[in-house]
Scaffold this active site. Structure first.
Site, PDB file in Angstrom:
ATOM      1  N   SER A  26       1.952  -7.667   2.938  1.00  0.00           N
ATOM      2  CA  SER A  26       1.519  -8.987   3.265  1.00  0.00           C
ATOM      3  C   SER A  26       1.928  -9.388   4.279  1.00  0.00           C
ATOM      4  CB  SER A  26       2.034  -9.792   1.979  1.00  0.00           C
ATOM      5  OG  SER A  26       1.900 -11.155   2.179  1.00  0.00           O
ATOM      6  N   ASN A  85      -1.936  -0.704  -4.201  1.00  0.00           N
ATOM      7  CA  ASN A  85      -2.603  -2.163  -4.023  1.00  0.00           C
ATOM      8  C   ASN A  85      -2.004  -2.908  -5.267  1.00  0.00           C
ATOM      9  OD1 ASN A  85      -4.595  -4.236  -3.195  1.00  0.00           O
ATOM     10  ND2 ASN A  85      -5.247  -3.927  -5.490  1.00  0.00           N
ATOM     11  N   ILE A 133      -5.941 -14.188   1.143  1.00  0.00           N
ATOM     12  CA  ILE A 133      -7.410 -13.730   0.800  1.00  0.00           C
ATOM     13  C   ILE A 133      -7.821 -14.175  -0.488  1.00  0.00           C
ATOM     14  CG2 ILE A 133      -8.569 -11.589   0.246  1.00  0.00           C
ATOM     15  CD1 ILE A 133      -7.207 -11.419   3.038  1.00  0.00           C
ATOM     16  N   SER A 135      10.260  -8.228  -1.581  1.00  0.00           N
ATOM     17  CA  SER A 135       9.392  -7.002  -1.780  1.00  0.00           C
ATOM     18  C   SER A 135       8.623  -6.534  -0.964  1.00  0.00           C
ATOM     19  CB  SER A 135       8.849  -7.263  -3.290  1.00  0.00           C
ATOM     20  OG  SER A 135       7.697  -7.887  -3.042  1.00  0.00           O
ATOM     21  N   LYS A 136       8.015  -7.442  -0.168  1.00  0.00           N
ATOM     22  CA  LYS A 136       6.867  -6.828   0.874  1.00  0.00           C
ATOM     23  C   LYS A 136       7.650  -6.574   2.124  1.00  0.00           C
ATOM     24  CE  LYS A 136       3.064  -7.399  -1.541  1.00  0.00           C
ATOM     25  NZ  LYS A 136       2.323  -6.280  -1.947  1.00  0.00           N
ATOM     26  N   VAL A 183       2.144   0.366 -13.818  1.00  0.00           N
ATOM     27  CA  VAL A 183       2.914   0.790 -12.412  1.00  0.00           C
ATOM     28  C   VAL A 183       4.205   0.681 -12.574  1.00  0.00           C
ATOM     29  CG1 VAL A 183       0.876   0.821 -10.709  1.00  0.00           C
ATOM     30  CG2 VAL A 183       2.422  -1.159 -10.929  1.00  0.00           C
ATOM     31  N   TYR A 212       8.824 -12.371  -3.733  1.00  0.00           N
ATOM     32  CA  TYR A 212       7.531 -11.435  -3.180  1.00  0.00           C
ATOM     33  C   TYR A 212       7.838 -11.121  -1.642  1.00  0.00           C
ATOM     34  CZ  TYR A 212       2.599 -11.160  -1.639  1.00  0.00           C
ATOM     35  OH  TYR A 212       1.271 -10.761  -1.257  1.00  0.00           O
TER      36      TYR A 212
END
Length: 260
Positions: free
Chosen positions: A146, A95, A192, A162-163, A69, A159
């Site tokens: 997230s 995802n 998770i 980005s979220k 991606v 991270y």
């Protein structure tokens, strides 16, 4: 969830049988859609494809596309392959995602750029490519974000950034697409049980200790499983959520409300 019957659902990051993407596809089988699943590695994607077929999905209702991606040409080929096979697109589930566990001073710019390309730029570009088809079907997008997009945690700056960007993109695109009847929502998981932490650099021992700590921080007393997120994604993908758009659904055992 009967509205998912014969819909064409594209899921990125579906090439890991232990991940959220595969869990979502396997959970959705019972509702009768058609699937476009993508991942970076042929052998891993084939394993998920075999699980899908063993669960009753006919080969003519399943398209597996090996794609990265972060590469524009791969995304363009992915969308073309989906349309060539099914002539429509109804649901896109972003995802695919990666993380890295370094404090800001120890994060290389190469690592920063890779996280941004995977977690934020890729959903942005794939959405652009898919929107003309989603407008035709009045389809929808589900972003897998997230809790880190809304809460501050150390040693994961790229991270979290980005979220947070993906969450804001969810809301912006939802407002832009509302006039076309295209809904855009997000699921925001807590911890998770997947492989993302180990892929991000945690050792097996660090992961065990991390899980035990996180159980105490989720008010429901445990971490989540991929199926927990899959059920929320399925709901948002279906007409059962037809009056919901621009929403962030936390699937985190109450973690986002925890004071620490």
């Amino acid at each position: 969830m009967a509205s998912l019957k014969d819909k064409v659902i594209l899921i990125t990051g579906a090439g890991d049988e232990s991940g959220i993407g595969a869990a979502t596809a396997l959970h959705m089988i019972q509702f009768g859609p058609r699937f476009v699943l993508t991942g970076r590695r042929q052998e891993k994607l084939d394993i998920v494809g075999k699980l899908m077929e063993d669960a009753g999905v006919c080969k003519d209702r399943l398209l597996l596309v090996v794609a990265d991606v972060t590469i524009d040409a791969d995304q363009e080929r992915l969308v073309k392959s989906a349309i060539d096979k099914f002539q429509q697109l109804d649901v896109v589930i972003h995802n695919a995602g990666i993380t890295a566990y370094h404090k800001t001073m120890d994060t290389s710019m190469e690592e920063f750029d890779l996280v941004m390309r995977t977690n934020l730029r890729a959903p942005f570009y794939l959405s652009k490519l898919c929107l003309p088809y989603l407008i035709k079907t009045k389809g929808n997008i589900v972003n897998v974000s997230s809790i880190s997009g809304q809460r501050t945690f150390t040693a994961e700056a790229p991270y979290g950034i980005s979220k947070a960007g993906l969450d804001h993109f969810t809301r912006i695109l939802a407002m832009e697409m509302a006039e076309h009847g295209v809904r855009v929502n997000s699921v925001n998981p807590g911890v998770i049980r997947t492989n993302i932490q180990q892929k991000g650099g945690m050792s097996s021992q660090q992961y065990v200790e991390y899980i035990e700590r996180q159980k105490l921080k989720h008010p429901l007393g445990n971490i989540g499983e991929p199926i927990d997120v899959a059920k929320a994604i399925t709901f948002l993908s279906s007409e059962d959520s037809s009056f919901i758009t621009g929403e962030l659904i936390f699937v985190d055992g109450g973690r986002h409300s925890h004071p620490v």
